[in-house]
Scaffold this motif. Structure first.
Motif, PDB file in Angstrom:
ATOM      1  N   VAL A  50      -8.136 -12.879   0.872  1.00  0.00           N
ATOM      2  CA  VAL A  50      -9.491 -12.332   1.034  1.00  0.00           C
ATOM      3  C   VAL A  50      -9.484 -11.118   1.960  1.00  0.00           C
ATOM      4  CG1 VAL A  50     -11.838 -12.827   1.800  1.00  0.00           C
ATOM      5  CG2 VAL A  50     -10.524 -14.591   0.603  1.00  0.00           C
ATOM      6  N   ILE A  51      -8.785 -11.225   3.093  1.00  0.00           N
ATOM      7  CA  ILE A  51      -8.764 -10.116   4.053  1.00  0.00           C
ATOM      8  C   ILE A  51      -7.627  -9.139   3.743  1.00  0.00           C
ATOM      9  CG2 ILE A  51      -8.519  -9.478   6.474  1.00  0.00           C
ATOM     10  CD1 ILE A  51      -9.775 -12.153   7.217  1.00  0.00           C
ATOM     11  N   GLY A  52      -6.389  -9.646   3.741  1.00  0.00           N
ATOM     12  CA  GLY A  52      -5.232  -8.765   3.585  1.00  0.00           C
ATOM     13  C   GLY A  52      -5.216  -7.992   2.288  1.00  0.00           C
ATOM     14  N   ASP A  53      -5.377  -8.684   1.162  1.00  0.00           N
ATOM     15  CA  ASP A  53      -5.349  -7.997  -0.138  1.00  0.00           C
ATOM     16  C   ASP A  53      -6.510  -7.015  -0.284  1.00  0.00           C
ATOM     17  OD1 ASP A  53      -3.176  -9.547  -0.603  1.00  0.00           O
ATOM     18  OD2 ASP A  53      -4.067 -10.778  -2.185  1.00  0.00           O
ATOM     19  N   SER A  54      -7.680  -7.389   0.215  1.00  0.00           N
ATOM     20  CA  SER A  54      -8.837  -6.501   0.110  1.00  0.00           C
ATOM     21  C   SER A  54      -8.624  -5.210   0.883  1.00  0.00           C
ATOM     22  CB  SER A  54     -10.097  -7.215   0.622  1.00  0.00           C
ATOM     23  OG  SER A  54     -10.387  -8.349  -0.166  1.00  0.00           O
ATOM     24  N   VAL A  55      -8.076  -5.328   2.099  1.00  0.00           N
ATOM     25  CA  VAL A  55      -7.792  -4.131   2.904  1.00  0.00           C
ATOM     26  C   VAL A  55      -6.784  -3.239   2.196  1.00  0.00           C
ATOM     27  CG1 VAL A  55      -6.752  -3.314   5.047  1.00  0.00           C
ATOM     28  CG2 VAL A  55      -8.374  -5.212   5.102  1.00  0.00           C
ATOM     29  N   ALA A  56      -5.693  -3.819   1.699  1.00  0.00           N
ATOM     30  CA  ALA A  56      -4.659  -3.029   1.028  1.00  0.00           C
ATOM     31  C   ALA A  56      -5.194  -2.364  -0.237  1.00  0.00           C
ATOM     32  CB  ALA A  56      -3.464  -3.921   0.691  1.00  0.00           C
ATOM     33  N   LEU A  60      -5.332   1.701  -0.604  1.00  0.00           N
ATOM     34  CA  LEU A  60      -4.439   2.305  -1.593  1.00  0.00           C
ATOM     35  C   LEU A  60      -5.183   2.812  -2.822  1.00  0.00           C
ATOM     36  CD1 LEU A  60      -1.498  -0.278  -1.450  1.00  0.00           C
ATOM     37  CD2 LEU A  60      -1.452   2.083  -0.617  1.00  0.00           C
ATOM     38  N   GLY A  61      -6.339   2.199  -3.113  1.00  0.00           N
ATOM     39  CA  GLY A  61      -7.115   2.606  -4.283  1.00  0.00           C
ATOM     40  C   GLY A  61      -6.655   1.964  -5.572  1.00  0.00           C
ATOM     41  N   TYR A  62      -5.814   0.932  -5.478  1.00  0.00           N
ATOM     42  CA  TYR A  62      -5.373   0.199  -6.670  1.00  0.00           C
ATOM     43  C   TYR A  62      -4.996  -1.219  -6.258  1.00  0.00           C
ATOM     44  CZ  TYR A  62      -0.699   1.535  -4.901  1.00  0.00           C
ATOM     45  OH  TYR A  62       0.409   1.738  -4.118  1.00  0.00           O
ATOM     46  N   ASP A  63      -4.739  -2.062  -7.254  1.00  0.00           N
ATOM     47  CA  ASP A  63      -4.354  -3.448  -6.984  1.00  0.00           C
ATOM     48  C   ASP A  63      -2.929  -3.467  -6.437  1.00  0.00           C
ATOM     49  OD1 ASP A  63      -3.517  -6.137  -7.107  1.00  0.00           O
ATOM     50  OD2 ASP A  63      -4.892  -6.568  -8.751  1.00  0.00           O
ATOM     51  N   ALA A  64      -2.799  -3.758  -5.143  1.00  0.00           N
ATOM     52  CA  ALA A  64      -1.497  -3.659  -4.482  1.00  0.00           C
ATOM     53  C   ALA A  64      -0.476  -4.631  -5.051  1.00  0.00           C
ATOM     54  CB  ALA A  64      -1.665  -3.900  -2.982  1.00  0.00           C
ATOM     55  N   LYS A  65      -0.914  -5.804  -5.479  1.00  0.00           N
ATOM     56  CA  LYS A  65       0.011  -6.802  -5.999  1.00  0.00           C
ATOM     57  C   LYS A  65       0.419  -6.535  -7.444  1.00  0.00           C
ATOM     58  CE  LYS A  65      -1.135 -10.842  -3.151  1.00  0.00           C
ATOM     59  NZ  LYS A  65      -1.734 -12.198  -3.136  1.00  0.00           N
ATOM     60  N   ALA A  66      -0.501  -5.958  -8.206  1.00  0.00           N
ATOM     61  CA  ALA A  66      -0.249  -5.801  -9.643  1.00  0.00           C
ATOM     62  C   ALA A  66       0.395  -4.473 -10.010  1.00  0.00           C
ATOM     63  CB  ALA A  66      -1.565  -5.958 -10.419  1.00  0.00           C
ATOM     64  N   THR A  67       0.399  -3.505  -9.090  1.00  0.00           N
ATOM     65  CA  THR A  67       0.901  -2.163  -9.396  1.00  0.00           C
ATOM     66  C   THR A  67       2.293  -1.968  -8.806  1.00  0.00           C
ATOM     67  OG1 THR A  67      -1.374  -1.338  -9.284  1.00  0.00           O
ATOM     68  CG2 THR A  67       0.405   0.300  -9.262  1.00  0.00           C
ATOM     69  N   PRO A  68       3.310  -1.691  -9.612  1.00  0.00           N
ATOM     70  CA  PRO A  68       4.667  -1.476  -9.096  1.00  0.00           C
ATOM     71  C   PRO A  68       4.729  -0.239  -8.204  1.00  0.00           C
ATOM     72  CG  PRO A  68       4.682  -1.843 -11.480  1.00  0.00           C
ATOM     73  CD  PRO A  68       3.261  -1.628 -11.084  1.00  0.00           C
ATOM     74  N   ILE A  69       5.614  -0.265  -7.221  1.00  0.00           N
ATOM     75  CA  ILE A  69       5.829   0.902  -6.361  1.00  0.00           C
ATOM     76  C   ILE A  69       6.602   1.939  -7.164  1.00  0.00           C
ATOM     77  CG2 ILE A  69       6.979   1.726  -4.278  1.00  0.00           C
ATOM     78  CD1 ILE A  69       6.437  -0.987  -3.012  1.00  0.00           C
ATOM     79  N   SER A  70       6.055   3.143  -7.267  1.00  0.00           N
ATOM     80  CA  SER A  70       6.594   4.146  -8.193  1.00  0.00           C
ATOM     81  C   SER A  70       7.702   5.011  -7.616  1.00  0.00           C
ATOM     82  CB  SER A  70       5.459   5.045  -8.693  1.00  0.00           C
ATOM     83  OG  SER A  70       4.801   5.667  -7.601  1.00  0.00           O
ATOM     84  N   GLY A  71       7.894   4.988  -6.318  1.00  0.00           N
ATOM     85  CA  GLY A  71       8.935   5.835  -5.741  1.00  0.00           C
ATOM     86  C   GLY A  71       8.977   5.714  -4.234  1.00  0.00           C
ATOM     87  N   VAL A  72       9.829   6.538  -3.612  1.00  0.00           N
ATOM     88  CA  VAL A  72      10.028   6.463  -2.166  1.00  0.00           C
ATOM     89  C   VAL A  72       8.754   6.819  -1.416  1.00  0.00           C
ATOM     90  CG1 VAL A  72      11.250   7.510  -0.227  1.00  0.00           C
ATOM     91  CG2 VAL A  72      12.508   6.864  -2.292  1.00  0.00           C
ATOM     92  N   LEU A  73       8.073   7.897  -1.821  1.00  0.00           N
ATOM     93  CA  LEU A  73       6.853   8.315  -1.128  1.00  0.00           C
ATOM     94  C   LEU A  73       5.775   7.238  -1.237  1.00  0.00           C
ATOM     95  CD1 LEU A  73       5.422  10.503   0.461  1.00  0.00           C
ATOM     96  CD2 LEU A  73       4.670  11.534  -1.704  1.00  0.00           C
ATOM     97  N   ALA A  74       5.589   6.714  -2.442  1.00  0.00           N
ATOM     98  CA  ALA A  74       4.613   5.645  -2.637  1.00  0.00           C
ATOM     99  C   ALA A  74       5.014   4.405  -1.854  1.00  0.00           C
ATOM    100  CB  ALA A  74       4.480   5.323  -4.125  1.00  0.00           C
TER     101      ALA A  74
END
Length: 311
Positions: A50-56, A60-74
């Motif tokens: 509820v708190i941690g995922d909502s903040v992230a 980030l502007g996207y679903d942090a758990k469902a979206t793969p990290i696309s590169g080093v900068l991301a």
């Protein structure tokens, strides 16, 4: 007859030599009981999801758990944001035990509050950067990456129990030293190196990453482990740790500056208060860390009984 005033040691209450509060044992028992109650009522779904995922997700502007990290900068951005989002998770809550020692460290001192934060960051980043490099080199063979169950406990769970168990025990020891219940075996060293306690606190906070099972952290962990890039691993783990202490640092700065010095004056009025507040904070954090990550885990698996409020 005049009452003799106790001398104020420059590090009173935090690896210092007093003055100590008169009811040290009562303060210690109360703090340990508070840590026990916090462990029993803690809601992981609330703080993690509820708190941690909502903040992230919002930062980030996207679903942090469902979206793969696309590169080093991301990945580096994700590392800092996930660290900030995990500020109030069970694997980071003990970091707030450092606020009291930091505020007490400022009592009676005319110096920048950024200096003690810098010492904490130095200890923390040393541990987190080294661990990030290890993760990048070893990869997904790390026990922290495995969820294979052995006798009810996965290697990840065992690593968490060992890492947080050690951190919790050290916090408890520091709390007892701060209250003067246990003597400080390194008193001479800390007199010669007054920043050492803050560096140690930072190293303990950096050590949270060694046992952390937080889902968003595991996403970052996987990214660093699979790329085998030591610079990326070091940067990602460093930014994760920095994100962890942002809220703690802001709270410390608010108590130091925004209150107009009232907190420092209250502590300085009776110097034994520094020992009382510091010791209590460290004991609460240490008790919670040890019980939550070692005893409560065994209770959740049904190996032992431990009171837990599910909500």
């Amino acid at each position: 007859m005049a009452v003799q005033q106790l001398p104020v040691h420059p590090r009173a209450g935090f690896f210092g030599e007093g003055p100590y509060p008169p009811r040290r044992a009562r303060i210690a028992v109360g703090a340990i009981l508070a840590g026990f109650v916090l462990t029993a009522i803690w809601s992981a779904p609330l703080v993690d999801s509820v708190i941690g995922d909502s903040v992230a997700n919002n930062l980030l502007g996207y679903d942090a758990k469902a979206t793969p990290i696309s590169g080093v900068l991301a990945g580096t951005l994700f590392a800092f944001v996930s660290g900030l989002a995990g500020s109030f998770t069970a694997c980071n809550i003990a970091a707030f035990g450092a606020v009291a020692p930091l505020v007490g460290d400022q009592t009676g001192r005319k110096r920048s509050a950024l200096k003690p934060l810098g010492w904490i960051a130095a200890g923390m980043l040393t541990v987190s950067i080294v661990y990030g490099v290890v993760v990048a080199l070893v990869g997904t063979r790390m026990p922290q990456f495995s969820t294979a169950a052995t006798t009810g406990l996965s290697p990840r769970s065992i690593q968490s129990m060992v890492a947080f168990g050690v951190v919790g025990l050290v916090f408890l020891l520091l709390g007892l030293i701060a209250l003067g219940i246990v003597g400080n075996p390194f008193a001479g060293f800390t007199r010669r190196h007054p920043a050492a306690p803050l560096v140690l606190m930072g190293a303990l906070i950096g050590g949270f990453l060694i046992g952390r099972p937080y889902p968003l952290f595991r996403i970052m962990f996987r990214s660093a482990a699979e790329q085998h890039n030591v610079l990326y691993g070091a940067a990602a783990f460093a930014l994760q740790s920095l994100g962890n202490i942002v809220v703690m640092a802001v709270l410390f700065l608010v108590l130091t500056y925004a209150t107009g010095g009232r907190v420092q004056r209250w502590l300085a009025a009776k110097p034994a208060r520094v020992a009382a507040v510091t010791g209590a904070a460290l004991l609460v954090g240490g008790t919670f860390t040890l019980l939550y990550w070692d005893v409560r885990v065994l209770g959740r698996l049904g190996i032992i009984w431990f009171p837990m409020v599910n909500w």
